[in-house]
Design a protein around this motif. Structure first.
Motif, PDB file in Angstrom:
ATOM      1  N   GLY A 202       0.816  -1.207   0.000  1.00  0.00           N
ATOM      2  CA  GLY A 202       0.000   0.000   0.000  1.00  0.00           C
ATOM      3  C   GLY A 202       0.853   1.262   0.000  1.00  0.00           C
ATOM      4  O   GLY A 202       0.519   2.253  -0.672  1.00  0.00           O
ATOM      5  N   ALA A 203       1.952   1.235   0.755  1.00  0.00           N
ATOM      6  CA  ALA A 203       2.855   2.385   0.794  1.00  0.00           C
ATOM      7  C   ALA A 203       3.512   2.602  -0.571  1.00  0.00           C
ATOM      8  O   ALA A 203       3.658   3.746  -1.033  1.00  0.00           O
ATOM      9  CB  ALA A 203       3.918   2.178   1.868  1.00  0.00           C
ATOM     10  N   LEU A 204       3.913   1.518  -1.234  1.00  0.00           N
ATOM     11  CA  LEU A 204       4.510   1.625  -2.568  1.00  0.00           C
ATOM     12  C   LEU A 204       3.519   2.251  -3.548  1.00  0.00           C
ATOM     13  O   LEU A 204       3.884   3.118  -4.348  1.00  0.00           O
ATOM     14  CB  LEU A 204       4.942   0.249  -3.063  1.00  0.00           C
ATOM     15  CG  LEU A 204       6.289  -0.270  -2.560  1.00  0.00           C
ATOM     16  CD1 LEU A 204       6.465  -1.741  -2.915  1.00  0.00           C
ATOM     17  CD2 LEU A 204       7.435   0.560  -3.138  1.00  0.00           C
ATOM     18  N   ASP A 205       2.269   1.815  -3.481  1.00  0.00           N
ATOM     19  CA  ASP A 205       1.241   2.365  -4.373  1.00  0.00           C
ATOM     20  C   ASP A 205       1.014   3.850  -4.096  1.00  0.00           C
ATOM     21  O   ASP A 205       0.893   4.658  -5.025  1.00  0.00           O
ATOM     22  CB  ASP A 205      -0.079   1.602  -4.197  1.00  0.00           C
ATOM     23  CG  ASP A 205      -0.011   0.183  -4.741  1.00  0.00           C
ATOM     24  OD1 ASP A 205       0.908  -0.105  -5.536  1.00  0.00           O
ATOM     25  OD2 ASP A 205      -0.862  -0.640  -4.352  1.00  0.00           O
ATOM     26  N   PHE A 206       0.976   4.209  -2.812  1.00  0.00           N
ATOM     27  CA  PHE A 206       0.710   5.601  -2.443  1.00  0.00           C
ATOM     28  C   PHE A 206       1.829   6.520  -2.932  1.00  0.00           C
ATOM     29  O   PHE A 206       1.580   7.579  -3.515  1.00  0.00           O
ATOM     30  CB  PHE A 206       0.552   5.719  -0.927  1.00  0.00           C
ATOM     31  CG  PHE A 206       0.326   7.121  -0.450  1.00  0.00           C
ATOM     32  CD1 PHE A 206      -0.942   7.678  -0.485  1.00  0.00           C
ATOM     33  CD2 PHE A 206       1.381   7.891   0.029  1.00  0.00           C
ATOM     34  CE1 PHE A 206      -1.163   8.986  -0.051  1.00  0.00           C
ATOM     35  CE2 PHE A 206       1.168   9.194   0.453  1.00  0.00           C
ATOM     36  CZ  PHE A 206      -0.102   9.751   0.421  1.00  0.00           C
ATOM     37  N   TYR A 207       3.086   6.101  -2.693  1.00  0.00           N
ATOM     38  CA  TYR A 207       4.202   6.980  -3.046  1.00  0.00           C
ATOM     39  C   TYR A 207       4.582   6.894  -4.524  1.00  0.00           C
ATOM     40  O   TYR A 207       5.450   7.634  -4.981  1.00  0.00           O
ATOM     41  CB  TYR A 207       5.397   6.700  -2.138  1.00  0.00           C
ATOM     42  CG  TYR A 207       5.165   7.257  -0.751  1.00  0.00           C
ATOM     43  CD1 TYR A 207       5.156   8.631  -0.528  1.00  0.00           C
ATOM     44  CD2 TYR A 207       4.901   6.412   0.328  1.00  0.00           C
ATOM     45  CE1 TYR A 207       4.907   9.144   0.723  1.00  0.00           C
ATOM     46  CE2 TYR A 207       4.654   6.929   1.587  1.00  0.00           C
ATOM     47  CZ  TYR A 207       4.658   8.296   1.778  1.00  0.00           C
ATOM     48  OH  TYR A 207       4.399   8.823   3.016  1.00  0.00           O
ATOM     49  N   ALA A 208       3.902   6.030  -5.257  1.00  0.00           N
ATOM     50  CA  ALA A 208       4.056   6.064  -6.713  1.00  0.00           C
ATOM     51  C   ALA A 208       3.415   7.331  -7.271  1.00  0.00           C
ATOM     52  O   ALA A 208       3.837   7.855  -8.308  1.00  0.00           O
ATOM     53  CB  ALA A 208       3.422   4.829  -7.341  1.00  0.00           C
TER      54      ALA A 208
END
Length: 282
Positions: A202-208
């Motif tokens: 979820g963090a990877l998706d958000f900071y993409a």
């Protein structure tokens, strides 16, 4: 008589978090050893502290520690401060503390702000058992070794990261640890403090889609101990008891101790191992 080294915790953002004891100490000591005097002068000016400063940082920590120890031997009292938070945690102050203790020089710590503890209490992730990794090393081989170690870490993991490295670090953690709960804390105690409970994916998706800003503390859940034990047991069960025994006997354990270890690994009794070996006449 020698002087005393005072480890003085300073605010990690909100200046009102400075304790009265630290303020008094910074005013009374002979010298303040600061990680970055240009940064610390703003703090001292805010509280009208006129004590002279000297620089003590990562690049002079060995030689400067010797000089500071000599001042302490002369009877000077010295306060050690970092840019923010508690000295000696992910900080060159640990070198100075070790040297002082070796020389028999008194050291005392004046508690206060600490980013890792602040983040842990806000994370919503288990705080009963935890480990602190600080910043992951830049060296690729050393980093890979640490990430492999963390794969089986059952305690909550806390680490620091700068905004310009956050995306890369999240990717490396996801690749090494798989999906885990994580809470990302940034700008702690400041006006724009944020606490973001999510998962590594979820963090990877958000900071993409969102650019990281501010200094981060990552609080990551450890692997579930029961699932880890089950996985290890399943791995052992993929080999025969004879092969399992051979592993320990080849390491120098006698037959009795090897049977005990095999039984523990496989979650069975030592008698079960003995009966199997007896049936196979091994």
């Amino acid at each position: 008589m020698t002087g005393t080294l005072y480890l003085c915790a300073t605010p990690i953002g909100n200046l009102r978090d400075m304790t009265p004891r630290v303020l008094d100490t910074l005013k009374e000591v002979d010298v303040i050893a600061a990680e970055d005097t240009r940064n610390s002068i703003r703090l001292l000016n805010f509280f009208e502290i006129k004590t002279p400063m000297t620089s003590y940082h990562e690049y002079n920590k060995i030689e400067k520690a010797k000089q500071i120890v000599s001042w302490l031997r002369e009877g000077k009292n010295i306060a050690l401060i970092t840019d923010a938070g508690t000295p000696a945690i992910s900080d060159p102050g640990e070198v100075l503390v070790a040297q002082c203790l070796k020389e028999g020089i008194p050291v005392t710590s004046l508690p206060g702000c600490c980013a890792l503890i602040t983040a842990l209490t806000l994370s919503g992730i288990s705080a009963r058992r935890f480990c602190f990794e600080g910043f992951l090393p830049a060296d690729k081989k050393e980093k890979r070794f640490i990430l492999e170690e963390l794969q089986k870490e059952t305690r909550t993991i806390i680490m620091y990261e700068a905004p310009h490295h956050l995306k890369r670090t999240l990717g490396e953690l996801y690749q090494a640890l798989g999906e885990r709960r994580v809470t990302l804390c940034r700008e702690l105690t400041k006006r724009f403090e944020s606490v973001f409970p999510t998962t590594l994916e979820g963090a990877l998706d958000f900071y993409a889609d969102n650019e990281p800003k501010g200094e981060y503390v990552l609080v990551i859940e450890g692997v579930d101990r029961r699932s880890l034990l089950q996985e290890e047991q399943e791995n052992w069960e993929r080999i025969s008891i004879k092969e399992h025994m051979d592993i320990y006997e080849n390491q120098g354990f006698d037959r009795k101790e090897s049977m005990k270890k095999v039984a523990s690994d496989r979650g069975i009794s030592k008698r079960d191992v003995y009966q199997f070996l007896l049936s196979q006449k091994l």
